[in-house]
Design a protein around this motif. Structure first.
Motif, PDB file in Angstrom:
ATOM      1  N   PRO A 113      30.197 -33.103  33.973  1.00  0.00           N
ATOM      2  CA  PRO A 113      30.584 -31.731  34.284  1.00  0.00           C
ATOM      3  C   PRO A 113      31.776 -31.720  35.241  1.00  0.00           C
ATOM      4  CG  PRO A 113      28.276 -32.155  34.866  1.00  0.00           C
ATOM      5  CD  PRO A 113      28.886 -33.441  34.464  1.00  0.00           C
ATOM      6  N   GLY A 114      32.559 -30.673  35.187  1.00  0.00           N
ATOM      7  CA  GLY A 114      33.723 -30.544  36.050  1.00  0.00           C
ATOM      8  C   GLY A 114      33.337 -30.318  37.502  1.00  0.00           C
ATOM      9  N   ASP A 116      34.572 -28.178  39.451  1.00  0.00           N
ATOM     10  CA  ASP A 116      34.683 -26.760  39.808  1.00  0.00           C
ATOM     11  C   ASP A 116      33.642 -25.889  39.117  1.00  0.00           C
ATOM     12  OD1 ASP A 116      35.694 -27.143  37.281  1.00  0.00           O
ATOM     13  OD2 ASP A 116      37.414 -25.809  37.561  1.00  0.00           O
ATOM     14  N   GLN A 117      32.558 -26.484  38.601  1.00  0.00           N
ATOM     15  CA  GLN A 117      31.577 -25.720  37.832  1.00  0.00           C
ATOM     16  C   GLN A 117      30.331 -25.344  38.633  1.00  0.00           C
ATOM     17  OE1 GLN A 117      30.954 -28.201  34.399  1.00  0.00           O
ATOM     18  NE2 GLN A 117      32.687 -27.307  33.318  1.00  0.00           N
ATOM     19  N   GLY A 118      30.386 -25.439  39.920  1.00  0.00           N
ATOM     20  CA  GLY A 118      29.277 -24.993  40.748  1.00  0.00           C
ATOM     21  C   GLY A 118      28.370 -26.117  41.207  1.00  0.00           C
ATOM     22  N   GLU A 120      25.156 -26.849  40.634  1.00  0.00           N
ATOM     23  CA  GLU A 120      24.315 -27.525  39.643  1.00  0.00           C
ATOM     24  C   GLU A 120      25.126 -28.577  38.888  1.00  0.00           C
ATOM     25  OE1 GLU A 120      22.493 -24.604  37.169  1.00  0.00           O
ATOM     26  OE2 GLU A 120      21.244 -23.833  38.785  1.00  0.00           O
ATOM     27  N   ALA A 121      26.366 -28.247  38.572  1.00  0.00           N
ATOM     28  CA  ALA A 121      27.230 -29.195  37.866  1.00  0.00           C
ATOM     29  C   ALA A 121      27.562 -30.383  38.761  1.00  0.00           C
ATOM     30  CB  ALA A 121      28.514 -28.510  37.396  1.00  0.00           C
ATOM     31  N   ARG A 125      26.643 -34.147  37.894  1.00  0.00           N
ATOM     32  CA  ARG A 125      27.704 -35.167  37.898  1.00  0.00           C
ATOM     33  C   ARG A 125      27.311 -36.362  38.766  1.00  0.00           C
ATOM     34  NH1 ARG A 125      33.269 -34.923  36.920  1.00  0.00           N
ATOM     35  NH2 ARG A 125      34.448 -36.504  38.011  1.00  0.00           N
TER      36      ARG A 125
END
Length: 195
Positions: A113-114, A116-118, A120-121, A125
């Protein structure tokens, strides 16, 4: 006398309708089941088509399938097991050294996951990266080295073979073994994090 062919035709039509309804109802669930176990989308789709073809063949038999959903998943599971058994039995000498190095069996295709995706991401990650590091540490040194040099450092198998005086087939087998181990270790993390 003309009335007796009508029930057979209606029965065939009913069976065809029943078959169509079963395929429409089960195709998505069955496809997801297969894709969770086989990473290559093309291979997963081929296996799905094979299973559905077996269903059509089985529907043509005089003995009906009692529980079509359970039957489909059992056939899919057996086909997946057969596929892995065949791959395990294949000797490393059969590996084609002219294979494209972007072949999915020689790539990890790590999905992260990126940043900048919050939160949870970010958690997902970090869980993936930590599991990857532990899984790399578990590998035998020759498999780990083949994976790192090819996947992370970008060396080709031919370059690696020249540098280490190791046959390309041996390097391919080591890398493939590393990929299978890493995928096996990472899959539960992907499942837990819904990646």
């Amino acid at each position: 006398m003309q009335s007796s062919p009508a029930p057979a035709t209606a029965s065939a039509t009913d069976r065809d309708s029943d078959l169509t309804a079963t395929v429409l109802r089960e195709r998505s669930k069955l496809g997801n089941f297969i894709r969770r176990r086989i990473r290559d989308p093309m291979e997963a789709e081929d296996l799905l088509q094979d299973v559905l073809y077996e269903l059509v063949r089985a529907y043509r038999l005089p003995e009906p399938i009692e529980q079509a959903s359970a039957w489909l998943f059992r056939v899919a599971r057996n086909r997946i097991i057969d596929r892995f058994r065949a791959a395990r039995r294949r000797p490393t000498a059969d590996l084609d050294t002219s294979l494209d190095e972007s072949d999915p069996t020689h790539r990890l295709d790590l999905a992260l996951p990126g940043l900048d995706q919050g939160p949870e991401a970010l958690y997902a990650r970090s869980a993936v990266l930590e599991t990857l590091q532990r899984a790399l540490d578990e590998l035998p040194a020759n498999q780990r080295d083949a994976f790192i040099e090819h996947e992370l450092e970008g060396s080709s198998f031919k370059e690696m073979a020249m540098k280490t005086a190791t046959p390309v087939n041996t390097l391919l087998a080591r890398k493939r073994a590393a990929i299978l181990h890493l995928r096996d270790r990472l899959q539960p993390v992907y499942d837990d994090c819904d990646l």
